[in-house]
Design an enzyme around this catalytic site. Structure first.
Site, PDB file in Angstrom:
ATOM      1  N   ASP A  47     -10.570   2.028  -3.309  1.00  0.00           N
ATOM      2  CA  ASP A  47     -11.109   1.844  -1.959  1.00  0.00           C
ATOM      3  C   ASP A  47     -12.626   1.905  -1.973  1.00  0.00           C
ATOM      4  O   ASP A  47     -13.266   1.652  -0.952  1.00  0.00           O
ATOM      5  CB  ASP A  47     -10.571   2.933  -1.022  1.00  0.00           C
ATOM      6  CG  ASP A  47      -9.259   2.522  -0.385  1.00  0.00           C
ATOM      7  OD1 ASP A  47      -8.894   1.343  -0.495  1.00  0.00           O
ATOM      8  OD2 ASP A  47      -8.595   3.384   0.222  1.00  0.00           O
ATOM      9  N   ASP A 102       0.828  -1.207   0.000  1.00  0.00           N
ATOM     10  CA  ASP A 102       0.000   0.000   0.000  1.00  0.00           C
ATOM     11  C   ASP A 102       0.865   1.262   0.000  1.00  0.00           C
ATOM     12  O   ASP A 102       2.073   1.221   0.286  1.00  0.00           O
ATOM     13  CB  ASP A 102      -0.891  -0.047   1.255  1.00  0.00           C
ATOM     14  CG  ASP A 102      -2.187   0.734   1.097  1.00  0.00           C
ATOM     15  OD1 ASP A 102      -2.311   1.500   0.138  1.00  0.00           O
ATOM     16  OD2 ASP A 102      -3.071   0.575   1.969  1.00  0.00           O
TER      17      ASP A 102
HETATM   18  C1  DGJ Z   1      -5.751   2.000   1.984  1.00  0.00           C
HETATM   19  C2  DGJ Z   1      -6.121   0.773   1.225  1.00  0.00           C
HETATM   20  O1  DGJ Z   1      -6.576   1.095  -0.038  1.00  0.00           O
HETATM   21  C3  DGJ Z   1      -7.150  -0.013   2.013  1.00  0.00           C
HETATM   22  O2  DGJ Z   1      -7.594  -1.110   1.285  1.00  0.00           O
HETATM   23  C4  DGJ Z   1      -6.542  -0.419   3.313  1.00  0.00           C
HETATM   24  O3  DGJ Z   1      -5.501  -1.315   3.076  1.00  0.00           O
HETATM   25  C5  DGJ Z   1      -6.050   0.797   4.064  1.00  0.00           C
HETATM   26  N1  DGJ Z   1      -5.197   1.615   3.258  1.00  0.00           N
HETATM   27  C6  DGJ Z   1      -5.327   0.398   5.306  1.00  0.00           C
HETATM   28  O4  DGJ Z   1      -4.780   1.448   5.951  1.00  0.00           O
END
Ligand code: DGJ
Length: 731
Positions: free
Chosen positions: A550, A480
Site C-alpha cells: 500500500d 483483497d
Molecule cells: C487495501 C488495499 O491494499 C488498497 O489498495 C485498497 O484496495 C484498500 N484495501 C481498499 O479498502
C-alpha cells in the site's frame, strides 16, 4: 540427473540442475542426510558420518551398547520426537494413550518421472514428465501404525528441490498431529548467516541478515496469513556470500497462512532448518485410515550468491507455479481509483478518470473498494456483493460496458473473505465469521473474517462472486484481505478439532480461489492483503500477481521492491505511480522517478488522472508508451540487482533478456550529497563478448567493460530523488 538409488549402499542421490542432495538409509532404517550443495557426479561418501561417543547424547534402545550412536548427533531427513534427539523435531503426534513419542524408520520408496499435484493445495508443477523426477520415501512407526511419506521432487533444469510430507494413520486408533512441518535439513556446521524478510504494513519485505548463532532463530506467522511481518522465506548464506558469489540455501513455503521457519544451531555446531505450518495453536485429528498432506516447501541452492538464488526462484515461479493464460502474457497497464477517490466516487467520476486514462494509453481501469452494498467508508457492507446503486445508479454492467466502449478493460475489487457486522450477510448469518464461544470477536478495520473452514460459507461466496463476475465484462479482479485472524474458531467444528480451523480456512480459501479462477480463466487476478501482506507462492499459484504494498512512495518502494525481488518475480509485483505529496509518507518525488520505480514492476497509476497538468499528462503518456515497449523485458527478462537500497543511498537494477541482446538498467539516487564521490556501478547479466549500444546517446560499450569497469552515473542528476535509465541493445 534425477533421482538415483544405490541399492548396495542404500543411498539416494538427487540431482537438480547443478545441485546434489544425498541421503542414506543407515542402521535399523534411520534415514540420514549426507550432503546438499553443488552437484557432484558420483557421491562416494567422502564426507562420511563420524560416530563419536558424546556425553549426554543417549543411545536409542537397540543401540544401548553402542555409545557412539545417538539421534542427537545424527543429521536426519525427518526427525521424530521422543527418543535421543533433543533438537526440535520435524513433526510430533499424540497417540490415543496420550504419549507423544514416535520413531520413524524406512519402510519403502518409489521413484517416478514428473511431479504429482498436492490435492487441495498450491504447488509447483511440471508440464512434461521429463522436467522433473520425484522420490517418495515411506517411513513408518511400528507401534502406532503411523505412515509418513516424504516426497522430494528434483527439477532437471533448475537448482530446485521441492518437498512435502503426507501423514497416513494406518493404525486402528485416532492420532493427533501436533506438528507437521514440510521439511527438515540437518547441516553439519553452522558457518552461515541467517537471512529473512521482515516488515509491516506499508513496509513489506525488508532484508535482514545476521550471523547464525547457537540456539533457535526463527520467524513465523500466527496471524492467519503469511503476513507483512515475516515472509515465509529464510536463507542460510555461507559467510561472505554476496549478491553474486557464494553459497545460499533458501527455503520458501508455498502456503498463505501461519508458518514457522526455523534454524536451530546445536551444541555440536550442527544446524537444523525446518519449515512448515506453524505448530502453534495447530493440531489435526487423524482417525484410522485418514491422511494429512502438508503444503510444499521449495528448496533452492545457489553457488552464485543471492542473485543466482533469486533468478532460480523467478524462473520457477514464473513458469511452474503461476498458471493460466496470463502466465506468459504481457500484463496490462492499469489505473486504479483507490488513492484517487477512496470511497468518494460516482459513475461520472470513474468515467472521467477512465477517459483520461484512455487518452494516455492506459489499458485497464480498476474500480476499487466502495462499489457494493452501502459502502461509503470502511464501517459496513463487506459480504454484500451487490452493486451500490447510490453511487452507480445504472449498475455495474453499464459502467463496465461504458469503460469497455472507451477501449479500456474493466477490473473490480473484492474482499471476499470478510464480513462487516453492518451487512445484510452478517444479519442473516451471524455465525458465519471466525469466532469462539462465549467471547466477543475482535474487529480490525471494523470487520470480521468469514469462516472459510466451512463448506457452506465458501459455497455462498463462490455463488455471490460468480454472479457478479458473470454479470459484466470484467477482465481483472483485485482480491483483497485486510485484517488478520483473532478468536480463531469455527461454529461447526467439534471441540477436539478447533485447532484445525486456521488450516481448514486456508484449504477453504484455496478451494474458493481454484473454483473462481478456473471458472473465469480469462480474468487476470491480482491478490492483495493491505498491499503485500500475503505475497507468497501459495497465492501466486492462483493469482499471478500481487499488489506489492500500500506504500506507493517511490523512495519507500525501492526497498520494498528490492526485498520482494529476492524471492518473487518482477512480473508478480504490482507497482503504481501515485500523487504527491505521497499519501503514506507525504514525500514529494518527481513524476519521472515515480514512473521509473513503477516501470520496474507491473506498471499502473493510482491517482486522479483528471487532476494532472498538461505537462504531467505528456509525461505519463510517454511513460505508458515506453513501458509498452519495455514490458516484455521487464516482466519476463532476467533480473539483476546492482546497487542495494539497504546498504546505501543508491539503488540500481537491470533487466536482461535470455539472449543477452537487450537490457534496461535503472538507477535511483535518494538524497543529493555534497561533494559526492564520483559514481559508477557495474552492470551484471550482460554478455562479456557482446558490444552494446546505449539507445539515445549511441555510445557503445562492451559487456565486459560494463561488467568490470562499470557505468558512470551522469553528472546532470541534481538534487534529491533522482533516477536514470539506460536502454542497451547488442550490436
Ligand atoms: C487495501 C488495499 O491494499 C488498497 O489498495 C485498497 O484496495 C484498500 N484495501 C481498499 O479498502
Amino acid at each position: 540427473m534425477g533421482v538415483r538409488f544405490d541399492e548396495q549402499n542404500k543411498m539416494f542421490h538427487l540431482q537438480a540442475g547443478d545441485t546434489s542432495y544425498v541421503m542414506q538409509i543407515i542402521r535399523d532404517g534411520y534415514v540420514a542426510h549426507l550432503y546438499w550443495g553443488r552437484k557432484v557426479k558420483e557421491y562416494r561418501n567422502s564426507n562420511y558420518l563420524q560416530y563419536l561417543d558424546r556425553g549426554f547424547s543417549g543411545n536409542p534402545y537397540q543401540h544401548k551398547d553402542d555409545r557412539t550412536f545417538s539421534l542427537d548427533t545424527l543429521p536426519q531427513e525427518y526427525p521424530a520426537y521422543g527418543s535421543t534427539d533433543y533438537r526440535k523435531p520435524a513433526y510430533q503426534v499424540q497417540l490415543d494413550n496420550g504419549s507423544t513419542v514416535t520413531d520413524l524408520r524406512y519402510y519403502a520408496h518409489s521413484i517416478y518421472k514428473g511431479k504429482r499435484p498436492l490435492e487441495g493445495l498450491p504447488s509447483t508443477y511440471v508440464e512434461s514428465e521429463n522436467e522433473a523426477e520425484s522420490l517418495e520415501l515411506i517411513m513408518t512407526d511400528a507401534v502406532s501404525g503411523l505412515k509418513v511419506v516424504l516426497t522430494y521432487t528434483v527439477f532437471e533444469q533448475l537448482n530446485v528441490i521441492s518437498r512435502s510430507v503426507r501423514f497416513v494413520n494406518e493404525g486402528t486408533a485416532t492420532i493427533k498431529l501436533l506438528s507437521a512441518l514440510s521439511m527438515c535439513v540437518d547441516f553439519r556446521d553452522a558457518e552461515f548467516d541467517f537471512l529473512h524478510l521482515y516488515g509491516a504494513h506499508i513496509k513489506e519485505r525488508y532484508i535482514e541478515r545476521r550471523p547464525l548463532r547457537h540456539g533457535i532463530q526463527s520467524i513465523e506467522s500466527t496471524r492467519g496469513a503469511s503476513s507483512h511481518q515475516h515472509n515465509p522465506f529464510i536463507a542460510l548464506l555461507r559467510r561472505g556470500t554476496t549478491e553474486d558469489t557464494g553459497e545460499v540455501y533458501a527455503f520458501n513455503f508455498v502456503y498463505s497462512g501461519n508458518f514457522l521457519a526455523q534454524a536451530e544451531v546445536d551444541q555440536f555446531n550442527h544446524t537444523r532448518v525446518t519449515l512448515g505450518i506453524n505448530p502453534f495453536d495447530f493440531s489435526w485429528k487423524l482417525d484410522a485410515g485418514e491422511s494429512f498432506q502438508t503444503p510444499e516447501a521449495v528448496l533452492v541452492y545457489s553457488s552464485e550468491g543471492l542473485g543466482g538464488m533469486s533468478r532460480t526462484f523467478h524462473q520457477l515461479y514464473r513458469n511452474r507455479l503461476v498458471r493460466g493464460s496470463h502466465r506468459n502474457q504481457e500484463r496490462p497497464i492499469l489505473v486504479n481509483n483507490w488513492e484517487a477517490t477512496y470511497f468518494d466516487f460516482n459513475a461520472e467520476k470513474i468515467l472521467d478518470i477512465a477517459s483520461v486514462g484512455r487518452e494516455l494509453g492506459i489499458e485497464l481501469f480498476v474500480l476499487d473498494d466502495g462499489w457494493f452494498g452501502k459502502r461509503d467508508d470502511d464501517l459496513s457492507s463487506l459480504g454484500d456483493w451487490f452493486v451500490n446503486r447510490m453511487k452507480l445508479p445504472k449498475g455495474l454492467t453499464d459502467l463496465a460496458n461504458r469503460v469497455r466502449d472507451m477501449g479500456l478493460q474493466f477490473g473490480l475489487w473484492f474482499e471476499p473473505e470478510m464480513i462487516s457486522v453492518d451487512s445484510e450477510l452478517y444479519r442473516k448469518h451471524p455465525d458465519w465469521c471466525l469466532h469462539v464461544p462465549n467471547r466477543d470477536s475482535s474487529e480490525a478495520r471494523n470487520q470480521l473474517i468469514l469462516d472459510y473452514s466451512r463448506e457452506d460459507v465458501c459455497n455462498e461466496v463462490i455463488r455471490m462472486l460468480t454472479k457478479i463476475l458473470a454479470s459484466a465484462p470484467i477482465s481483472y479482479v483485485k482480491w483483497d484481505m485486510n485484517r488478520h485472524m483473532t478468536e480463531i474458531g469455527s461454529a461447526t467444528l467439534p471441540p477436539d478439532r478447533q485447532r484445525e480451523t486456521a488450516h481448514r480456512y486456508m484449504l477453504g480459501l484455496y478451494r474458493v480461489m481454484e473454483t473462481i479462477t478456473s471458472s473465469f480463466p480469462d480474468i487476470l487476478f491480482e491478490s492483495c492483503s493491505g498491499g503485500g501482506g500475503r505475497f507468497d507462492p501459495g497465492m501466486l499459484y492462483y493469482m499471478p500477481q500481487t499488489w506489492t504494498s500500500d506504500n506507493t512512495d517511490a523512495v519507500s518502494r525501492l526497498k520494498i521492491q528490492y526485498g520482494t525481488s529476492l524471492v518473487y518475480p518482477v512480473v508478480s509485483m504490482g507497482a503504481h505511480v501515485s500523487a504527491v505529496p505521497n499519501h503514506q509518507v507525504h514525500r514529494m518525488t518527481s513524476l519521472e522517478m515515480r514512473g521509473h520505480v513503477a516501470m520496474s514492476g507491473n506498471l499502473g497509476y493510482e491517482l486522479d488522472l483528471t487532476k494532472l497538468t498538461n505537462e504531467e499528462k505528456d509525461m505519463v503518456k510517454r511513460q505508458v508508451a515506453t513501458y509498452k515497449q519495455w514490458r516484455q523485458l521487464v516482466q519476463f527478462g532476467d533480473f539483476y540487482r546492482l546497487l542495494c537500497p539497504f546498504e546505501g543511498n543508491n539503488t540500481a537494477w537491470a533487466f536482461v533478456n535470455r539472449e543477452k541482446t537487450e537490457a534496461i538498467v535503472f538507477y535511483f539516487r535518494v538524497l543529493a550529497e555534497p561533494n559526492a564521490p564520483f559514481e559508477s556501478f557495474k552492470v551484471k547479466g550482460l554478455d562479456a563478448d557482446k558490444a552494446y549500444k546505449v539507445i539515445g546517446t549511441n555510445e557503445v560499450f562492451g559487456g565486459d567493460e560494463l561488467a568490470y569497469a562499470g557505468l558512470s552515473v551522469p553528472n546532470e542528476l541534481k538534487g534529491d530523488f533522482q533516477s536514470y535509465v539506460w536502454r542497451l541493445t547488442a550490436i
